[in-house]
Design a protein around this motif. Structure first.
Motif, PDB file in Angstrom:
ATOM      1  N   ARG A 195       0.827  -1.202   0.000  1.00 30.62           N
ATOM      2  CA  ARG A 195       0.000   0.000   0.000  1.00 30.62           C
ATOM      3  C   ARG A 195       0.862   1.254   0.000  1.00 30.62           C
ATOM      4  O   ARG A 195       1.894   1.304   0.672  1.00 30.62           O
ATOM      5  CB  ARG A 195      -0.921  -0.006   1.226  1.00 30.62           C
ATOM      6  N   LEU A 196       0.390   2.260  -0.709  1.00 28.86           N
ATOM      7  CA  LEU A 196       1.109   3.523  -0.772  1.00 28.86           C
ATOM      8  C   LEU A 196       0.152   4.622  -1.198  1.00 28.86           C
ATOM      9  O   LEU A 196      -1.029   4.366  -1.413  1.00 28.86           O
ATOM     10  CB  LEU A 196       2.308   3.426  -1.706  1.00 28.86           C
ATOM     11  N   ASN A 197       0.659   5.836  -1.301  1.00 28.19           N
ATOM     12  CA  ASN A 197      -0.146   6.999  -1.654  1.00 28.19           C
ATOM     13  C   ASN A 197      -1.053   6.684  -2.838  1.00 28.19           C
ATOM     14  O   ASN A 197      -0.604   6.185  -3.866  1.00 28.19           O
ATOM     15  CB  ASN A 197       0.793   8.162  -1.989  1.00 28.19           C
ATOM     16  N   GLN A 198      -2.352   6.987  -2.708  1.00 35.13           N
ATOM     17  CA  GLN A 198      -3.317   6.655  -3.748  1.00 35.13           C
ATOM     18  C   GLN A 198      -3.329   7.650  -4.905  1.00 35.13           C
ATOM     19  O   GLN A 198      -3.942   7.377  -5.937  1.00 35.13           O
ATOM     20  CB  GLN A 198      -4.720   6.578  -3.134  1.00 35.13           C
ATOM     21  N   VAL A 199      -2.708   8.802  -4.749  1.00 30.65           N
ATOM     22  CA  VAL A 199      -2.763   9.829  -5.792  1.00 30.65           C
ATOM     23  C   VAL A 199      -1.498   9.790  -6.650  1.00 30.65           C
ATOM     24  O   VAL A 199      -1.556   9.555  -7.857  1.00 30.65           O
ATOM     25  CB  VAL A 199      -2.949  11.221  -5.164  1.00 30.65           C
ATOM     26  N   LEU A 200      -0.375  10.032  -6.041  1.00 35.32           N
ATOM     27  CA  LEU A 200       0.916   9.986  -6.731  1.00 35.32           C
ATOM     28  C   LEU A 200       2.019  10.056  -5.684  1.00 35.32           C
ATOM     29  O   LEU A 200       1.776  10.359  -4.520  1.00 35.32           O
ATOM     30  CB  LEU A 200       1.064  11.124  -7.749  1.00 35.32           C
ATOM     31  N   ILE A 201       3.242   9.782  -6.116  1.00 36.68           N
ATOM     32  CA  ILE A 201       4.423   9.928  -5.271  1.00 36.68           C
ATOM     33  C   ILE A 201       5.209  11.123  -5.786  1.00 36.68           C
ATOM     34  O   ILE A 201       5.526  11.199  -6.978  1.00 36.68           O
ATOM     35  CB  ILE A 201       5.312   8.664  -5.332  1.00 36.68           C
ATOM     36  N   PRO A 238      -4.448  18.883  -8.802  1.00 42.76           N
ATOM     37  CA  PRO A 238      -5.777  18.317  -9.109  1.00 42.76           C
ATOM     38  C   PRO A 238      -6.531  17.877  -7.857  1.00 42.76           C
ATOM     39  O   PRO A 238      -7.745  18.031  -7.773  1.00 42.76           O
ATOM     40  CB  PRO A 238      -5.441  17.121 -10.021  1.00 42.76           C
ATOM     41  N   LEU A 239      -5.812  17.334  -6.868  1.00 46.10           N
ATOM     42  CA  LEU A 239      -6.460  16.919  -5.627  1.00 46.10           C
ATOM     43  C   LEU A 239      -7.019  18.122  -4.880  1.00 46.10           C
ATOM     44  O   LEU A 239      -8.125  18.078  -4.331  1.00 46.10           O
ATOM     45  CB  LEU A 239      -5.464  16.167  -4.753  1.00 46.10           C
ATOM     46  N   ALA A 240      -6.265  19.227  -4.867  1.00 44.32           N
ATOM     47  CA  ALA A 240      -6.735  20.444  -4.197  1.00 44.32           C
ATOM     48  C   ALA A 240      -7.999  20.975  -4.872  1.00 44.32           C
ATOM     49  O   ALA A 240      -8.941  21.414  -4.206  1.00 44.32           O
ATOM     50  CB  ALA A 240      -5.633  21.497  -4.211  1.00 44.32           C
ATOM     51  N   ASP A 247     -10.162  19.188  -6.591  1.00 45.29           N
ATOM     52  CA  ASP A 247     -11.243  18.255  -6.282  1.00 45.29           C
ATOM     53  C   ASP A 247     -11.793  18.525  -4.883  1.00 45.29           C
ATOM     54  O   ASP A 247     -13.002  18.424  -4.647  1.00 45.29           O
ATOM     55  CB  ASP A 247     -10.741  16.816  -6.366  1.00 45.29           C
ATOM     56  N   ALA A 248     -10.900  18.861  -3.936  1.00 41.46           N
ATOM     57  CA  ALA A 248     -11.349  19.171  -2.579  1.00 41.46           C
ATOM     58  C   ALA A 248     -12.217  20.419  -2.573  1.00 41.46           C
ATOM     59  O   ALA A 248     -13.250  20.480  -1.891  1.00 41.46           O
ATOM     60  CB  ALA A 248     -10.146  19.339  -1.655  1.00 41.46           C
ATOM     61  N   LEU A 249     -11.819  21.442  -3.336  1.00 44.56           N
ATOM     62  CA  LEU A 249     -12.628  22.659  -3.406  1.00 44.56           C
ATOM     63  C   LEU A 249     -14.003  22.372  -4.004  1.00 44.56           C
ATOM     64  O   LEU A 249     -14.994  22.995  -3.608  1.00 44.56           O
ATOM     65  CB  LEU A 249     -11.914  23.731  -4.243  1.00 44.56           C
ATOM     66  N   ALA A 250     -14.084  21.408  -4.926  1.00 43.59           N
ATOM     67  CA  ALA A 250     -15.360  21.097  -5.572  1.00 43.59           C
ATOM     68  C   ALA A 250     -16.409  20.649  -4.574  1.00 43.59           C
ATOM     69  O   ALA A 250     -17.614  20.774  -4.824  1.00 43.59           O
ATOM     70  CB  ALA A 250     -15.151  20.018  -6.635  1.00 43.59           C
ATOM     71  N   TYR A 251     -15.975  20.135  -3.423  1.00 42.97           N
ATOM     72  CA  TYR A 251     -16.919  19.723  -2.376  1.00 42.97           C
ATOM     73  C   TYR A 251     -17.905  20.849  -2.055  1.00 42.97           C
ATOM     74  O   TYR A 251     -19.108  20.600  -1.863  1.00 42.97           O
ATOM     75  CB  TYR A 251     -16.146  19.345  -1.113  1.00 42.97           C
ATOM     76  N   PHE A 252     -17.424  22.076  -2.007  1.00 40.92           N
ATOM     77  CA  PHE A 252     -18.258  23.194  -1.568  1.00 40.92           C
ATOM     78  C   PHE A 252     -19.315  23.540  -2.619  1.00 40.92           C
ATOM     79  O   PHE A 252     -20.453  23.858  -2.263  1.00 40.92           O
ATOM     80  CB  PHE A 252     -17.378  24.396  -1.229  1.00 40.92           C
ATOM     81  N   TYR A 253     -18.962  23.461  -3.906  1.00 41.32           N
ATOM     82  CA  TYR A 253     -19.969  23.706  -4.937  1.00 41.32           C
ATOM     83  C   TYR A 253     -21.056  22.636  -4.876  1.00 41.32           C
ATOM     84  O   TYR A 253     -22.253  22.934  -4.964  1.00 41.32           O
ATOM     85  CB  TYR A 253     -19.341  23.737  -6.328  1.00 41.32           C
ATOM     86  N   HIS A 254     -20.663  21.368  -4.693  1.00 40.79           N
ATOM     87  CA  HIS A 254     -21.642  20.288  -4.570  1.00 40.79           C
ATOM     88  C   HIS A 254     -22.608  20.551  -3.423  1.00 40.79           C
ATOM     89  O   HIS A 254     -23.766  20.121  -3.470  1.00 40.79           O
ATOM     90  CB  HIS A 254     -20.924  18.954  -4.315  1.00 40.79           C
ATOM     91  N   ALA A 299      -6.273  31.589   0.360  1.00 38.93           N
ATOM     92  CA  ALA A 299      -6.196  32.504  -0.787  1.00 38.93           C
ATOM     93  C   ALA A 299      -5.197  33.625  -0.523  1.00 38.93           C
ATOM     94  O   ALA A 299      -4.481  34.062  -1.435  1.00 38.93           O
ATOM     95  CB  ALA A 299      -7.573  33.084  -1.087  1.00 38.93           C
ATOM     96  N   GLU A 300      -5.128  34.098   0.737  1.00 37.47           N
ATOM     97  CA  GLU A 300      -4.168  35.147   1.075  1.00 37.47           C
ATOM     98  C   GLU A 300      -2.734  34.645   1.049  1.00 37.47           C
ATOM     99  O   GLU A 300      -1.817  35.375   0.665  1.00 37.47           O
ATOM    100  CB  GLU A 300      -4.477  35.703   2.469  1.00 37.47           C
ATOM    101  N   ARG A 301      -2.521  33.400   1.444  1.00 36.18           N
ATOM    102  CA  ARG A 301      -1.176  32.881   1.599  1.00 36.18           C
ATOM    103  C   ARG A 301      -0.636  32.190   0.350  1.00 36.18           C
ATOM    104  O   ARG A 301       0.579  32.106   0.157  1.00 36.18           O
ATOM    105  CB  ARG A 301      -1.138  31.882   2.763  1.00 36.18           C
ATOM    106  N   ALA A 302      -1.526  31.667  -0.483  1.00 38.91           N
ATOM    107  CA  ALA A 302      -1.093  30.851  -1.620  1.00 38.91           C
ATOM    108  C   ALA A 302      -0.460  31.707  -2.709  1.00 38.91           C
ATOM    109  O   ALA A 302      -0.836  32.858  -2.935  1.00 38.91           O
ATOM    110  CB  ALA A 302      -2.274  30.081  -2.193  1.00 38.91           C
ATOM    111  N   GLU A 303       0.480  31.114  -3.394  1.00 36.35           N
ATOM    112  CA  GLU A 303       1.127  31.764  -4.537  1.00 36.35           C
ATOM    113  C   GLU A 303       0.795  30.963  -5.797  1.00 36.35           C
ATOM    114  O   GLU A 303       0.486  29.787  -5.738  1.00 36.35           O
ATOM    115  CB  GLU A 303       2.638  31.819  -4.330  1.00 36.35           C
ATOM    116  N   GLY A 304       0.898  31.621  -6.956  1.00 37.12           N
ATOM    117  CA  GLY A 304       0.665  30.919  -8.203  1.00 37.12           C
ATOM    118  C   GLY A 304      -0.790  30.883  -8.597  1.00 37.12           C
ATOM    119  O   GLY A 304      -1.640  31.574  -8.038  1.00 37.12           O
ATOM    120  N   ALA A 305      -1.096  30.015  -9.562  1.00 36.26           N
ATOM    121  CA  ALA A 305      -2.411  30.020 -10.193  1.00 36.26           C
ATOM    122  C   ALA A 305      -3.238  28.795  -9.833  1.00 36.26           C
ATOM    123  O   ALA A 305      -4.073  28.361 -10.623  1.00 36.26           O
ATOM    124  CB  ALA A 305      -2.237  30.087 -11.713  1.00 36.26           C
ATOM    125  N   LEU A 306      -3.037  28.228  -8.629  1.00 33.17           N
ATOM    126  CA  LEU A 306      -3.753  27.012  -8.260  1.00 33.17           C
ATOM    127  C   LEU A 306      -5.261  27.182  -8.399  1.00 33.17           C
ATOM    128  O   LEU A 306      -5.953  26.298  -8.900  1.00 33.17           O
ATOM    129  CB  LEU A 306      -3.391  26.610  -6.829  1.00 33.17           C
TER     130      LEU A 306
END
Length: 289
Positions: free
Chosen positions: A33-39, A122-124, A126-133, A210-217
């Motif tokens: 067993r290992l990380n389900q998303v990626l290493i 992509p995981l981040a 997908d996590a944000l999509a929870y709120f729209y749902h 949103a205040e702390r993050a950098e880039g275009a995530l």
């Protein structure tokens, strides 16, 4: 529409919405067993092997073609209380390659194919999509969530007044003289309740990110929401949906209400005192039945 009632409390914010997901099923042979998303290519690379051996075991990492690209020996962790298994740890952090289709093999077991490299963006999202749902008062559109998860709007044009009459403990509540529009906001974790506490800490967490993050995530257009394309960061678009609901939950200035100040237990002897409720907020709106 379900009958709703408001409950009043100070507008302190705490608790958070949670996400959970079940681990994918594995066949008997694929027990490593290992990380389900990626290493991550430049991060630690760890896996777990359930095995009764009390001695280290040989392991190897193979690429998509089945060629061994790294090897070593496990370290014995021992009994794991969480899984009820005796386990070994595989550390292949020294491998610096990247790509798809890698597998770990050890003691007759192997992992599922996995990826080394990339990031968790992509995981981040997908996590944000929870709120729209979980938005209330608006249809959840198939073009954003897929036909399986699309649904009509719930609780459209929602109004509610304060709880009044006897509660299930026998206390007789005086209600209040107004019924605000409390449409919108996020449903809580799987129910129709909408909470200033739970929603508030979730809102703050997203805005703080949103205040702390950098880039275009979460740059405009990155998330699957109706507001994408309005030249505003999608994270802020999503938080605005909840913020507007929280503003609706405020008690109007100059409102005097009878409340059980400082009392924590309900019952027939609950005492109510008239107070100026200006600056307070109703802490939730929920189904009466």
């Amino acid at each position: 529409m379900s009958v709703k009632k408001l409950l009043l409390a100070a507008s302190a914010l705490g608790a958070a919405a949670c996400l959970s997901a079940a681990a994918p099923a594995q066949d008997a042979a694929r027990t490593i067993r290992l990380n389900q998303v990626l290493i991550l290519q430049d991060g630690p690379k760890l896996a777990v092997l359930p095995n009764a051996s009390r001695k280290p075991l040989a392991w190897r990492l193979v690429n998509r073609s089945g060629v061994t690209v790294a090897s070593g020996r496990t370290s014995v962790f021992g009994a794991d209380a969480g899984s009820g298994e005796h386990v070994h740890r595989i550390d292949f952090s020294k491998f610096s390659g990247s790509g798809e289709g890698f597998r770990l093999i050890a003691a007759g077991s192997e992992s599922r194919p996995f990826r080394i490299g990339g990031d968790y963006a992509p995981l981040a999202r997908d996590a944000l999509a929870y709120f729209y749902h979980n938005r209330a008062g608006t249809p959840i559109l198939a073009k954003h969530v897929g036909a399986q998860w699309a649904r009509p709007a719930g609780h459209v044009g929602e109004t509610a007044t304060c709880i009044g009459g006897k509660d299930d403990k026998g206390a007789d509540w005086p209600s209040c003289g107004y019924a605000p529009d409390v449409a919108g906001g996020w449903y809580d974790a799987g129910d129709h309740g909408k909470y200033v506490v739970n929603g508030g800490i979730s809102l703050w967490t997203l805005q703080n990110f949103a205040e702390r993050a950098e880039g275009a995530l979460f740059a405009d257009g990155a998330a699957r929401i109706p507001e994408a394309g309005n030249n505003i960061n999608d994270l802020l678009d999503e938080t605005r949906w909840e913020m507007e609901f929280l503003l609706k939950m405020q008690v109007p200035d100059g409102t005097r209400m009878r409340l059980p100040v400082g009392q924590k237990k309900s019952g027939p002897g609950l005492q109510f005192s008239e107070v100026d409720a200006s600056g307070m907020a109703h802490h939730k709106v929920a189904d009466e039945k």
